[in-house]
Design a protein around this motif. Structure first.
Motif, PDB file in Angstrom:
ATOM      1  N   ARG A  92       0.817  -1.219   0.000  1.00 26.54           N
ATOM      2  CA  ARG A  92       0.000   0.000   0.000  1.00 26.54           C
ATOM      3  C   ARG A  92       0.853   1.273   0.000  1.00 26.54           C
ATOM      4  NH1 ARG A  92      -5.569  -0.757   3.454  1.00 26.54           N
ATOM      5  NH2 ARG A  92      -6.384  -2.495   2.261  1.00 26.54           N
ATOM      6  N   ARG A  93       1.929   1.236  -0.723  1.00 28.18           N
ATOM      7  CA  ARG A  93       2.767   2.429  -0.848  1.00 28.18           C
ATOM      8  C   ARG A  93       2.906   2.744  -2.332  1.00 28.18           C
ATOM      9  NH1 ARG A  93       8.361   2.059   2.027  1.00 28.18           N
ATOM     10  NH2 ARG A  93       6.949   1.701   3.781  1.00 28.18           N
ATOM     11  N   GLU A  94       2.588   3.987  -2.684  1.00 29.62           N
ATOM     12  CA  GLU A  94       2.599   4.372  -4.088  1.00 29.62           C
ATOM     13  C   GLU A  94       4.026   4.426  -4.621  1.00 29.62           C
ATOM     14  OE1 GLU A  94       1.260   4.188  -6.978  1.00 29.62           O
ATOM     15  OE2 GLU A  94      -0.514   5.269  -6.279  1.00 29.62           O
TER      16      GLU A  94
END
Length: 321
Positions: free
Chosen positions: A10-12
């Motif tokens: 969940r990290r861009e």
């Protein structure tokens, strides 16, 4: 640049990595296509005859099944006759990328072979008009009903049970009925797109409307806002960015229904062009037309996304796209 940083939960990813992966998503299928087309030992089930030898039915540039070619070669060798020669090839329905690229160019510059045939750009323009009218009519009905269903429980309870039932009915099943009522020209095609899009549109927009922060509605009602002003000044402006995003997704659905719609007793449109080209085994033109549909669909969506950033600068999800 560790591998772990690419798969952080969940990290861009950075803009550079996003662009690299976006480019790769197109290059990877193209690479697989090139390997299948140009590397003989990967998958070449046919043989392209260069010299027919003494085989009666072989002709130059004829595609023959590999097993049949091998059998005929063995027969000629046993009989002391001239052995045929050929090279590995793929079936005619799987043209190489360069053949499709050539067809993409010639499709716009070569006149149709049939006297009543349409140019590729004429077929495309006709389909775009059908899409426009189908989606416009669907939106004209679906957007207001969807907003009302998402705002008022009574409207939702009255409409959504039937809409939930109707959305499972396949739109092509109404093809014969649409032709009987609307004739054989563009009316049935537009009707199929409307049927295929409208009911999904109502449910999606109703769901989007329900997501609007209820505290906004409470504050407006506490200040004595009328129902009309509540709708025009609170609800619609509040859901507008999401509504715009929903419409972009639903427009893609309309394109998928176009192909089904244009199969109904008509002689125009991009599906007609594809059908005619397939009938004469011009599969490079078929692939070219399919690719053009994808390019137009993706190009249109990118333009709408860019437009959305300028229309709704406060909308963070849109500005991340």
């Amino acid at each position: 640049m560790s591998l772990e940083s690419w798969f952080a939960v969940r990290r861009e990813l950075s803009p550079r990595r996003q662009k690299l992966l976006g480019l790769g998503s197109f290059l990877l299928p193209l690479l697989i296509w090139c390997v299948v087309s140009y590397v003989p030992f990967v998958w070449h089930p046919m043989v392209l005859v260069n010299k027919p030898g003494d085989v009666d039915y072989f002709q130059v540039d004829m595609l023959v099944d590999k097993a049949s070619f091998k059998e005929e070669s063995a027969n000629m060798q046993a009989a002391g006759k001239v052995i045929p020669e050929g090279k590995p090839a793929n079936p005619i329905y799987l043209p190489a990328p360069h053949e499709v690229a050539k067809a993409l160019y010639t499709g716009f510059t070569t006149a149709p072979e049939q006297r009543d045939g349409k140019w590729l750009h004429e077929s495309l323009w006709h389909s775009i008009q059908v899409i426009f009218w189908g989606f416009f009519i669907s939106s004209l009905i679906g957007v207001p009903i969807g907003i009302l269903c998402g705002t008022y429980s009574a409207v939702s309870r009255l409409n959504e049970p039937f809409i939930e039932f109707f959305r499972y009915l396949p739109a092509p099943a109404f093809g014969a009925l649409a032709v009987a009522i609307l004739g054989i020209y563009d009316g049935p095609k537009i009707a199929i797109i409307v049927i295929g899009t409208l009911f999904q549109q109502i449910l999606i927009i109703a769901n989007t409307t329900r997501k609007l922060d209820y505290s906004l509605l409470e504050a407006a009602l506490t200040l004595g806002t009328s129902k009309f002003k509540l709708m025009m000044h609170v609800i619609i402006p509040g859901i507008l960015p999401e509504l715009y995003r929903d419409q972009r997704i639903l427009l893609g659905w309309a394109w998928t229904y176009l192909i089904v719609a244009e199969l109904i007793g008509t002689s125009s449109g991009i599906t007609w062009f594809i059908t005619q080209q397939a009938r004469y085994q011009h599969f490079d033109n078929v692939y070219a037309a399919i690719i053009i549909i994808g390019v137009i669909g993706l190009g249109g969506d990118l333009i709408l996304a860019w437009l959305g950033k300028h229309l709704f600068p406060w909308d963070r999800p849109a500005n991340k796209e």
